[in-house]
Design a protein around this motif. Structure first.
Motif, short mmCIF file in Angstrom:
data_model
loop_
_atom_site.label_atom_id
_atom_site.label_comp_id
_atom_site.label_asym_id
_atom_site.label_seq_id
_atom_site.Cartn_x
_atom_site.Cartn_y
_atom_site.Cartn_z
N GLY A 62 -79.04 -55.52 -81.22
CA GLY A 62 -79.62 -54.70 -80.17
C GLY A 62 -80.76 -55.44 -79.51
N SER A 63 -81.22 -54.91 -78.40
CA SER A 63 -82.31 -55.53 -77.64
C SER A 63 -83.36 -54.47 -77.33
CB SER A 63 -81.77 -56.08 -76.31
OG SER A 63 -80.82 -57.09 -76.51
N VAL A 64 -84.58 -54.91 -77.13
CA VAL A 64 -85.64 -54.02 -76.70
C VAL A 64 -85.51 -53.86 -75.19
CG1 VAL A 64 -88.13 -53.74 -76.42
CG2 VAL A 64 -87.22 -54.66 -78.55
N MET A 65 -85.37 -52.63 -74.75
CA MET A 65 -85.30 -52.36 -73.31
C MET A 65 -86.68 -52.61 -72.73
SD MET A 65 -82.24 -51.24 -72.49
CE MET A 65 -82.29 -50.10 -71.13
N SER A 66 -86.77 -53.50 -71.75
CA SER A 66 -88.05 -53.75 -71.11
C SER A 66 -87.84 -54.29 -69.71
CB SER A 66 -88.90 -54.74 -71.93
OG SER A 66 -88.31 -56.01 -71.94
N ASN A 67 -88.80 -54.05 -68.87
CA ASN A 67 -88.82 -54.57 -67.51
C ASN A 67 -90.26 -54.91 -67.15
OD1 ASN A 67 -86.28 -54.73 -66.17
ND2 ASN A 67 -86.15 -52.50 -66.25
N SER A 68 -90.41 -55.99 -66.41
CA SER A 68 -91.71 -56.35 -65.88
C SER A 68 -91.54 -56.62 -64.40
CB SER A 68 -92.26 -57.62 -66.55
OG SER A 68 -92.57 -57.37 -67.89
#
Length: 154
Positions: A62-68
């Motif tokens: 799985g991945s950590v959902m993130s946006n910058s």
């Protein structure tokens, strides 16, 4: 072709679909009920799929959902569970004079999400702590300080 689909194409931890020799990654997949639709998770999935298609035994966790992003000079980073329903413990730091808002979301002393608005220093360390399910019980009081050294999250 008979692939199992819910929010996206379902696959196992090796990125293999329900059909032998067909692997998937990216915007079309669902993992553990999660549909990512973001670049970084797609890259993580592609690495696992590629390794396994080449005979490896990589696993996708799985991945950590993130946006910058930066809009009109204002930095914003959001990642993990931002707790929009206010059901988890949060540490919020606000500095209206400098247009800064920082939220750290905790579940059982584990850092699970963040919102960094106006000041996203330490974003990489914070997102790594979220991904690593870092217990931050010893750092909780310090997270509320504007000068918190995010290197301490390593």
């Amino acid at each position: 072709i008979g692939l199992e689909i819910h929010k996206g194409v379902k696959f196992d931890h090796t990125m293999k679909t329900g059909i032998d020799d067909i692997y998937a990654a990216g915007d079309l997949i669902e993992h553990r009920g999660m549909f990512y639709g973001l670049w970084q998770p797609s890259m993580d999935q592609g690495r696992v799929a590629g390794a396994n298609m080449a005979g490896g035994s990589a696993q996708y966790a799985g991945s950590v959902m993130s946006n910058s992003l930066k809009v009109v000079g204002i930095n914003l980073t959001a990642g993990g569970d931002i707790d929009a329903d206010a059901k988890l413990e949060s540490i919020v730091v606000q500095d209206p004079a400098n247009a800064v808002y920082r939220k750290f979301v905790l579940q059982d002393n584990i850092l699970v999400g963040t919102i960094l608005l106006g000041d996203n220093h330490g974003a990489d360390e914070i997102l790594a702590a979220i991904k690593g399910k870092k217990d931050i019980s010893a750092l909780k009081a310090d997270l509320a300080k504007a000068d918190f050294d995010c290197a301490r999250l390593k």
